[in-house]
Design a protein around this motif. Structure first.
Motif, PDB file in Angstrom:
ATOM      1  N   LEU A 254       0.866  -1.287   0.011  1.00  0.00           N
ATOM      2  CA  LEU A 254      -0.170   0.039  -0.131  1.00  0.00           C
ATOM      3  C   LEU A 254       0.986   1.365  -0.028  1.00  0.00           C
ATOM      4  O   LEU A 254       1.978   1.210   0.525  1.00  0.00           O
ATOM      5  CB  LEU A 254      -0.874  -0.148   1.316  1.00  0.00           C
ATOM      6  N   ASN A 255       0.442   2.307  -0.592  1.00  0.00           N
ATOM      7  CA  ASN A 255       0.881   3.645  -0.464  1.00  0.00           C
ATOM      8  C   ASN A 255       0.041   4.681  -0.699  1.00  0.00           C
ATOM      9  O   ASN A 255      -1.169   4.614  -1.083  1.00  0.00           O
ATOM     10  CB  ASN A 255       2.148   3.612  -1.540  1.00  0.00           C
ATOM     11  N   ALA A 256       0.533   5.928  -0.313  1.00  0.00           N
ATOM     12  CA  ALA A 256      -0.403   6.965   0.081  1.00  0.00           C
ATOM     13  C   ALA A 256      -0.937   7.339  -1.725  1.00  0.00           C
ATOM     14  O   ALA A 256      -1.963   7.969  -1.620  1.00  0.00           O
ATOM     15  CB  ALA A 256       0.170   8.204   0.510  1.00  0.00           C
TER      16      ALA A 256
ATOM     17  N   VAL B 138     -21.387   4.391   6.203  1.00  0.00           N
ATOM     18  CA  VAL B 138     -20.175   5.234   6.379  1.00  0.00           C
ATOM     19  C   VAL B 138     -19.614   6.222   5.059  1.00  0.00           C
ATOM     20  O   VAL B 138     -19.566   5.361   4.073  1.00  0.00           O
ATOM     21  CB  VAL B 138     -18.979   4.179   7.146  1.00  0.00           C
ATOM     22  N   ASN B 139     -18.997   6.884   5.373  1.00  0.00           N
ATOM     23  CA  ASN B 139     -18.457   7.915   4.270  1.00  0.00           C
ATOM     24  C   ASN B 139     -17.230   7.137   3.952  1.00  0.00           C
ATOM     25  O   ASN B 139     -16.187   7.325   4.478  1.00  0.00           O
ATOM     26  CB  ASN B 139     -18.408   9.535   4.511  1.00  0.00           C
ATOM     27  N   ALA B 140     -17.403   6.675   2.619  1.00  0.00           N
ATOM     28  CA  ALA B 140     -16.032   5.952   2.143  1.00  0.00           C
ATOM     29  C   ALA B 140     -14.920   6.801   1.860  1.00  0.00           C
ATOM     30  O   ALA B 140     -13.769   6.526   2.172  1.00  0.00           O
ATOM     31  CB  ALA B 140     -16.305   5.006   0.902  1.00  0.00           C
ATOM     32  N   GLU B 141     -15.213   8.063   1.203  1.00  0.00           N
ATOM     33  CA  GLU B 141     -14.254   8.921   1.029  1.00  0.00           C
ATOM     34  C   GLU B 141     -13.714   9.395   2.225  1.00  0.00           C
ATOM     35  O   GLU B 141     -12.170   9.556   2.273  1.00  0.00           O
ATOM     36  CB  GLU B 141     -14.870  10.240   0.420  1.00  0.00           C
ATOM     37  N   GLN B 142     -14.288   9.751   3.222  1.00  0.00           N
ATOM     38  CA  GLN B 142     -13.547   9.791   4.620  1.00  0.00           C
ATOM     39  C   GLN B 142     -12.835   8.984   5.125  1.00  0.00           C
ATOM     40  O   GLN B 142     -11.563   9.245   5.621  1.00  0.00           O
ATOM     41  CB  GLN B 142     -14.531  10.463   5.668  1.00  0.00           C
ATOM     42  N   VAL B 143     -13.138   7.617   5.262  1.00  0.00           N
ATOM     43  CA  VAL B 143     -12.278   6.529   5.664  1.00  0.00           C
ATOM     44  C   VAL B 143     -11.065   6.338   4.782  1.00  0.00           C
ATOM     45  O   VAL B 143      -9.968   6.248   5.370  1.00  0.00           O
ATOM     46  CB  VAL B 143     -13.170   5.243   5.643  1.00  0.00           C
ATOM     47  N   SER B 144     -11.233   6.499   3.546  1.00  0.00           N
ATOM     48  CA  SER B 144     -10.068   6.275   2.697  1.00  0.00           C
ATOM     49  C   SER B 144      -9.062   7.294   2.778  1.00  0.00           C
ATOM     50  O   SER B 144      -7.744   7.378   2.955  1.00  0.00           O
ATOM     51  CB  SER B 144     -10.563   6.340   0.909  1.00  0.00           C
ATOM     52  N   LYS B 145      -9.537   8.740   3.221  1.00  0.00           N
ATOM     53  CA  LYS B 145      -8.632   9.755   3.461  1.00  0.00           C
ATOM     54  C   LYS B 145      -7.643   9.482   4.794  1.00  0.00           C
ATOM     55  O   LYS B 145      -6.683   9.579   4.712  1.00  0.00           O
ATOM     56  CB  LYS B 145      -9.293  11.071   3.687  1.00  0.00           C
ATOM     57  N   GLU B 146      -8.570   8.849   5.758  1.00  0.00           N
ATOM     58  CA  GLU B 146      -7.895   8.649   6.871  1.00  0.00           C
ATOM     59  C   GLU B 146      -6.850   7.630   6.823  1.00  0.00           C
ATOM     60  O   GLU B 146      -5.747   7.583   7.264  1.00  0.00           O
ATOM     61  CB  GLU B 146      -8.842   8.058   8.074  1.00  0.00           C
ATOM     62  N   ILE B 147      -7.248   6.345   6.005  1.00  0.00           N
ATOM     63  CA  ILE B 147      -6.389   5.624   5.851  1.00  0.00           C
ATOM     64  C   ILE B 147      -5.157   6.185   5.054  1.00  0.00           C
ATOM     65  O   ILE B 147      -3.957   5.548   5.298  1.00  0.00           O
ATOM     66  CB  ILE B 147      -6.902   4.310   4.921  1.00  0.00           C
TER      67      ILE B 147
END
Length: 241
Positions: A2-4, A52-61
């Motif tokens: 994984l990477n940002a 749950v907001n997937a965009e928010q979770v993805s951003k935090e990940i």
């Protein structure tokens, strides 16, 4: 890895994300996303199921991936016998230490608040079931499954044949079923306790009970993840070799 810059994080399974960087587990815990027993689901789909907001979770990940390497230890590349040692000394010990503490808290809360909060009676019954199952479960892993895996690891290390009394698939299948049972029971406890949110009239023991239950669930999720998603698949792969 994984990477940002990975734009497909939402398409990856929760299981694969946590396997590659265990620091992401805390985010999934925060949003109630099960990455261990039911982690073979894409992040996007899991978020939709929990509203749950997937965009928010993805951003935090992504933020975690920006600032962390593999957290604490790279469990995914650890030798299996060392991983077993970690699981037993960390997570099995945690379960054994916490079961009597949580059970004592639960009994006190039922006696003091059971009439006004009947949900704690059900919570206590569910946790007692988890405690009984896990006590037996840990012994089966330590006396049967883990020694079998360790012998397979040592045979490969010594480049000798090992005639196993049975395939690791059989005890692994049983352990995975028990993991699912415990995880589902704790999810019911989470629901009954409104995400471990004590009521307004809760005493300190009531608050301590919900705090310990939340911490117990969090630890069990990491515990099950290390076994279901790393140790068990690699043990089966090693046996096949």
């Amino acid at each position: 890895m994984l990477n940002a810059q990975n734009n497909s994080i939402k398409d990856m399974t929760l299981r694969s994300i946590v396997t590659q960087n265990i620091a992401t587990a805390a985010t999934f815990e925060k949003y109630g996303l099960d990455f261990c027993c039911h982690g073979n689901i894409a992040l996007d789909q899991a978020c939709a199921g929990k509203n749950v907001n997937a965009e928010q979770v993805s951003k935090e990940i992504t933020d975690i991936l920006n600032y962390t390497e593999a957290s604490n230890a790279d469990f995914n590349s650890m030798e299996l016998d060392l991983l077993i040692q970690h699981i037993v000394s960390t997570h099995h010990k945690y379960v054994r230490d916490k079961l009597p503490i949580i059970t004592a808290f639960a009994d006190k809360v039922v006696n003091a608040h059971g009439n006004n909060h009947p949900e704690v009676i059900t919570i206590t019954e569910l946790f007692n079931g988890v405690a009984t199952e896990l006590s037996s479960h840990l012994l089966k892993e330590e006396r049967v499954l883990f020694p079998l895996i360790q012998k397979i690891v040592e045979a490969k290390r010594q480049k000798v044949e090992f005639a196993a009394p049975m395939s690791v698939r059989f005890p692994i299948s049983a352990m995975e079923a028990e993991h699912t049972s415990a995880g589902d029971a704790l999810q019911q406890i989470r629901d009954l306790s409104a995400n471990y949110n004590p009521p307004a009239d809760a005493c300190n023991t009531f608050k301590a009970l919900y705090y310990e239950l939340s911490a117990f669930e969090n630890d069990l999720h990491i515990h099950i993840h290390l076994e279901n998603n790393i140790l068990f698949p690699k043990a089966i792969q090693l046996e096949n070799q």
